[in-house]
Design a protein around this motif. Structure first.
Motif, PDB file in Angstrom:
ATOM      1  N   TYR A  18       0.824  -1.220   0.000  1.00 21.21           N
ATOM      2  CA  TYR A  18       0.000   0.000   0.000  1.00 21.21           C
ATOM      3  C   TYR A  18       0.861   1.274   0.000  1.00 21.21           C
ATOM      4  O   TYR A  18       0.676   2.144  -0.877  1.00 21.21           O
ATOM      5  N   MET A  94      -6.610  -8.799  -5.735  1.00 18.59           N
ATOM      6  CA  MET A  94      -6.839  -7.348  -5.773  1.00 18.59           C
ATOM      7  C   MET A  94      -6.267  -6.734  -7.043  1.00 18.59           C
ATOM      8  O   MET A  94      -6.887  -5.851  -7.651  1.00 18.59           O
ATOM      9  N   MET A  95      -5.086  -7.178  -7.456  1.00 17.90           N
ATOM     10  CA  MET A  95      -4.478  -6.653  -8.672  1.00 17.90           C
ATOM     11  C   MET A  95      -5.311  -7.022  -9.897  1.00 17.90           C
ATOM     12  O   MET A  95      -5.511  -6.193 -10.801  1.00 17.90           O
ATOM     13  N   ALA A  98      -8.289  -4.814  -9.982  1.00 17.39           N
ATOM     14  CA  ALA A  98      -7.936  -3.430 -10.308  1.00 17.39           C
ATOM     15  C   ALA A  98      -7.621  -3.258 -11.792  1.00 17.39           C
ATOM     16  O   ALA A  98      -7.818  -2.172 -12.353  1.00 17.39           O
ATOM     17  N   THR A 102      -9.711  -1.027 -16.441  1.00 20.54           N
ATOM     18  CA  THR A 102      -8.849  -0.357 -17.419  1.00 20.54           C
ATOM     19  C   THR A 102      -8.741  -1.193 -18.694  1.00 20.54           C
ATOM     20  O   THR A 102      -8.727  -0.643 -19.804  1.00 20.54           O
ATOM     21  N   ASP A 159     -12.501 -13.816  -6.023  1.00 26.58           N
ATOM     22  CA  ASP A 159     -11.175 -13.824  -6.654  1.00 26.58           C
ATOM     23  C   ASP A 159     -10.898 -15.163  -7.329  1.00 26.58           C
ATOM     24  O   ASP A 159     -10.366 -15.208  -8.453  1.00 26.58           O
ATOM     25  N   VAL A 223      -4.107   1.693 -11.981  1.00 23.87           N
ATOM     26  CA  VAL A 223      -4.270   0.412 -11.272  1.00 23.87           C
ATOM     27  C   VAL A 223      -3.744   0.521  -9.843  1.00 23.87           C
ATOM     28  O   VAL A 223      -4.345  -0.023  -8.907  1.00 23.87           O
ATOM     29  N   ARG A 226      -6.342   2.314  -7.887  1.00 27.12           N
ATOM     30  CA  ARG A 226      -7.510   1.457  -7.655  1.00 27.12           C
ATOM     31  C   ARG A 226      -7.206   0.359  -6.648  1.00 27.12           C
ATOM     32  O   ARG A 226      -8.041   0.051  -5.778  1.00 27.12           O
ATOM     33  N   VAL A 227      -6.025  -0.229  -6.717  1.00 31.46           N
ATOM     34  CA  VAL A 227      -5.717  -1.333  -5.805  1.00 31.46           C
ATOM     35  C   VAL A 227      -5.557  -0.817  -4.375  1.00 31.46           C
ATOM     36  O   VAL A 227      -5.858  -1.535  -3.399  1.00 31.46           O
ATOM     37  N   ARG A 228      -5.117   0.439  -4.216  1.00 34.93           N
ATOM     38  CA  ARG A 228      -5.047   1.007  -2.868  1.00 34.93           C
ATOM     39  C   ARG A 228      -6.444   1.131  -2.258  1.00 34.93           C
ATOM     40  O   ARG A 228      -6.643   0.896  -1.062  1.00 34.93           O
ATOM     41  N   ILE A 230      -9.024  -0.787  -3.054  1.00 36.21           N
ATOM     42  CA  ILE A 230      -9.471  -2.156  -2.764  1.00 36.21           C
ATOM     43  C   ILE A 230      -8.819  -2.663  -1.482  1.00 36.21           C
ATOM     44  O   ILE A 230      -9.468  -3.318  -0.644  1.00 36.21           O
TER      45      ILE A 230
END
Length: 249
Positions: A18, A94-95, A98, A102, A159, A223, A226-228, A230
């Motif tokens: 993070y 999560m990746m 994210a 996109t 996931d 990304v 966005r992943v932060r 999530i």
């Protein structure tokens, strides 16, 4: 060597990834902005008109990078999905999640710009051409990934289910790429080949590659943002999230 390997493993944890993502976002955003402005300037003001298509060809500075990114992002998404399914790493799912919006955006952009180019060049907005149809299927795969994830309440189960879908969907990527070689298709061949010298002027190639680089930098920056988000959502009950300054304020 061992210490370097341990350091990379550290960033597989959301708690350590993070803050790293937060530090990287400004750099990738700046690179995306500089490359995009330079690429558009070369593409629309420096590169000469095409001998056959005139100025109409300039849409390739958007269309080709968007098409490349639509496929590359899906492969990266499948890579993270495979890691998540193999090693049960929380960050992998999560990746993947994210990356999907996109990837869908670039796929839609590739289809729209392709239609805008196809109307004056082919005389039609759309044909059920092998390249166009397989690219449309890719858009459905992205949207299906996002819809399936939203339909499952448990993030871990979501996931895993979406990871399987992402891996199955990779079958479509070589179909998109090689469709112009495998079938008698209306779509022209690849704009750039690793095995042949470029057939376009160097200024055209430079503008297109700069726009592709800008698309990559933009993708990484978005990304990471966005992943932060999530990570904060999924780790909201942990002590390290409560200690974050942005959460406390």
């Amino acid at each position: 060597m061992k210490n370097a390997r341990v350091s990379w493993y550290r960033y597989a944890s959301p708690a350590t990834f993070y803050p790293l993502a937060g530090r990287l976002i400004p750099w990738f955003s700046a690179l995306a902005l500089v490359a995009c402005v330079t690429g558009l300037w070369i593409g629309f003001f420096v590169a000469p008109p095409d001998a056959q298509q005139g100025d109409g060809y300039r849409i390739i500075f958007l269309h080709v990078p968007a098409s490349w990114m639509s496929m590359f992002i899906y492969l990266v998404m499948a890579f993270w999905s495979a890691l998540g399914l193999s090693f049960r790493t929380r960050l992998s799912g999560m990746m993947s999640l994210a990356l999907a919006p996109t990837g869908a955006m670039f796929t839609a952009l590739a289809l729209v710009t392709g239609s805008l180019w196809g109307k004056p060049m082919w005389g039609t907005w759309w044909v059920w051409d092998a390249r166009l149809t397989s690219e449309l299927i890719l858009l459905f795969l992205y949207l299906g990934f996002l819809a399936l994830h939203a339909a499952i309440d448990d993030p871990q189960r979501a996931d895993r289910a979406c990871g399987v879908l992402a891996l199955v969907g990779t079958v479509n990527i070589p179909i998109i790429y090689f469709s112009v070689q495998w079938w008698n298709t209306l779509h022209q061949g690849a704009s750039v080949s690793l095995t042949h010298a470029p057939s376009m002027a160097m200024t055209m190639l430079a503008g297109m590659l700069l726009m592709a680089f800008a698309a990559w930098m933009y993708t990484i920056a978005v990304v990471l943002v966005r992943v932060r988000v999530i990570i904060l959502e999924r780790e909201s009950g942990t002590e390290w999230v409560h200690r974050l300054r942005e959460v406390q304020t």
